[in-house]
Design an enzyme around this catalytic site. Sequence first.
Site, PDB file in Angstrom:
ATOM      1  N   ASN A   1       0.867  -1.179   0.000  1.00 19.83           N
ATOM      2  CA  ASN A   1       0.000   0.000   0.000  1.00 19.83           C
ATOM      3  C   ASN A   1       0.907   1.233   0.000  1.00 19.83           C
ATOM      4  OD1 ASN A   1      -1.818   2.042   0.504  1.00 19.83           O
ATOM      5  ND2 ASN A   1      -2.288   1.415   2.611  1.00 19.83           N
TER       6      ASN A   1
ATOM      7  N   LYS B   1       0.149   4.235  -0.297  1.00 26.35           N
ATOM      8  CA  LYS B   1      -0.512   5.434   0.247  1.00 26.35           C
ATOM      9  C   LYS B   1      -0.266   6.625  -0.695  1.00 26.35           C
ATOM     10  CE  LYS B   1       0.101   3.430   4.755  1.00 26.35           C
ATOM     11  NZ  LYS B   1      -0.048   3.578   6.164  1.00 26.35           N
TER      12      LYS B   1
ATOM     13  N   HIS C   1      -9.492   0.636   4.783  1.00 23.00           N
ATOM     14  CA  HIS C   1      -8.221   0.861   5.488  1.00 23.00           C
ATOM     15  C   HIS C   1      -8.480   1.789   6.678  1.00 23.00           C
ATOM     16  CE1 HIS C   1      -4.180   2.323   6.332  1.00 23.00           C
ATOM     17  NE2 HIS C   1      -3.755   1.221   5.737  1.00 23.00           N
TER      18      HIS C   1
ATOM     19  N   GLU D   1      -6.980   4.263   7.755  1.00 24.80           N
ATOM     20  CA  GLU D   1      -6.857   5.701   7.448  1.00 24.80           C
ATOM     21  C   GLU D   1      -8.132   6.223   6.779  1.00 24.80           C
ATOM     22  OE1 GLU D   1      -3.044   5.512   5.470  1.00 24.80           O
ATOM     23  OE2 GLU D   1      -2.163   4.950   7.387  1.00 24.80           O
TER      24      GLU D   1
ATOM     25  N   GLU E   1      -5.337  -5.427  10.628  1.00 23.42           N
ATOM     26  CA  GLU E   1      -4.369  -4.356  10.842  1.00 23.42           C
ATOM     27  C   GLU E   1      -4.682  -3.644  12.156  1.00 23.42           C
ATOM     28  OE1 GLU E   1      -2.407  -3.042   6.981  1.00 23.42           O
ATOM     29  OE2 GLU E   1      -4.222  -1.871   7.141  1.00 23.42           O
TER      30      GLU E   1
ATOM     31  N   GLY F   1       2.164   2.171  10.690  1.00 23.02           N
ATOM     32  CA  GLY F   1       3.055   3.321  10.509  1.00 23.02           C
ATOM     33  C   GLY F   1       3.719   3.781  11.794  1.00 23.02           C
TER      34      GLY F   1
ATOM     35  N   SER G   1       3.420  -2.228  10.365  1.00 21.30           N
ATOM     36  CA  SER G   1       4.879  -2.183  10.529  1.00 21.30           C
ATOM     37  C   SER G   1       5.568  -3.504  10.205  1.00 21.30           C
ATOM     38  CB  SER G   1       5.238  -1.684  11.935  1.00 21.30           C
ATOM     39  OG  SER G   1       4.693  -0.385  12.134  1.00 21.30           O
TER      40      SER G   1
HETATM   41  C1  PEP Z   1      -0.835  -0.029   6.065  1.00 22.15           C
HETATM   42  O1  PEP Z   1      -0.931   1.148   5.769  1.00 22.15           O
HETATM   43  O2  PEP Z   1      -1.699  -0.825   5.687  1.00 22.15           O
HETATM   44  C2  PEP Z   1       0.316  -0.455   6.855  1.00 22.15           C
HETATM   45  C3  PEP Z   1       0.346  -1.667   7.338  1.00 22.15           C
HETATM   46  O3  PEP Z   1       1.318   0.484   7.046  1.00 22.15           O
HETATM   47  P1  PEP Z   1       2.755   0.211   7.712  1.00 22.15           P
HETATM   48  O4  PEP Z   1       3.308  -1.068   7.112  1.00 22.15           O
HETATM   49  O5  PEP Z   1       3.585   1.384   7.345  1.00 22.15           O
HETATM   50  O6  PEP Z   1       2.536   0.069   9.182  1.00 22.15           O
END
Ligand code: PEP
Length: 250
Positions: free
Chosen positions: A9, A11, A95, A97, A167, A173, A212
Amino acid sequence: MRRPLVAGNWKMNGSRTESAALLERVKKGMSSASKAEAVVCPPYVLIPLAAEKLAGSVVVWGGQNLSAHKSGAFTGEISGPMLKDYGCTYVIVGHSERRTLYGENDALVAEKYGAAQAAKLTPILCVGETLREREANQTETVVARQLDTVIEKHGIGSFKNAVIAYEPVWAIGTGKTATPQQAQDVHRFIRSRLASRDEAVADNIRILYGGSMKGSNARELLAQPDIDGGLIGGASLQAEEFLMICRAAD
Ligand code: PEP
């Protein structure tokens, strides 16, 4: 039986030049013999570039979001048929976000999931709890509510053509990864919740971990029996990191 899936992703990141280089590196580094499937989800305007660069490779591409509508007066929106037209295979739905920054609630996420399937895209349905919810022992309640809204609207059979991404919001992040056991516990819970409606669907669905994940922690997470791949944010912007995760999933 479940083919591992690693989804990047991106973003809202990447110029055309940077993205072309990243796509080239991912394409080159991904073995055609890989058991794991790799998908990149760039920002909308870079999807034609992904289609051009990845055509004929084993790496597929997808969207990060879509409208719940097919077409019409929805300024600034992109629909499922538009993504399909540009060769997308997958689309991320719900997601965290989108849920927190853009007010997408469970009902809207369920509509978008249906819109993705109507356009013959595979939705990657994101679920997960905030830190406050985890600390209040609400993880299972929250994840169950997020899942059940979709099951009630589209039926358990719709999960034959879907991927789920667990998630934990507190791990996205932040550099804080769920421990393999914490992640496995929620993945098992998700699978058992689906199994209570249809065991075959639960056995076959891929449940990705996101939060992460990077080259150095992927192997341990992916070794868990109910973790079938990863949804990768930050680490998907570096070809070597993303490829390391793909190799760990392979
Ligand atoms: C995500 O945005 O779905 C995500 C898992 O981000 P990150 O790997 O940066 O934590």
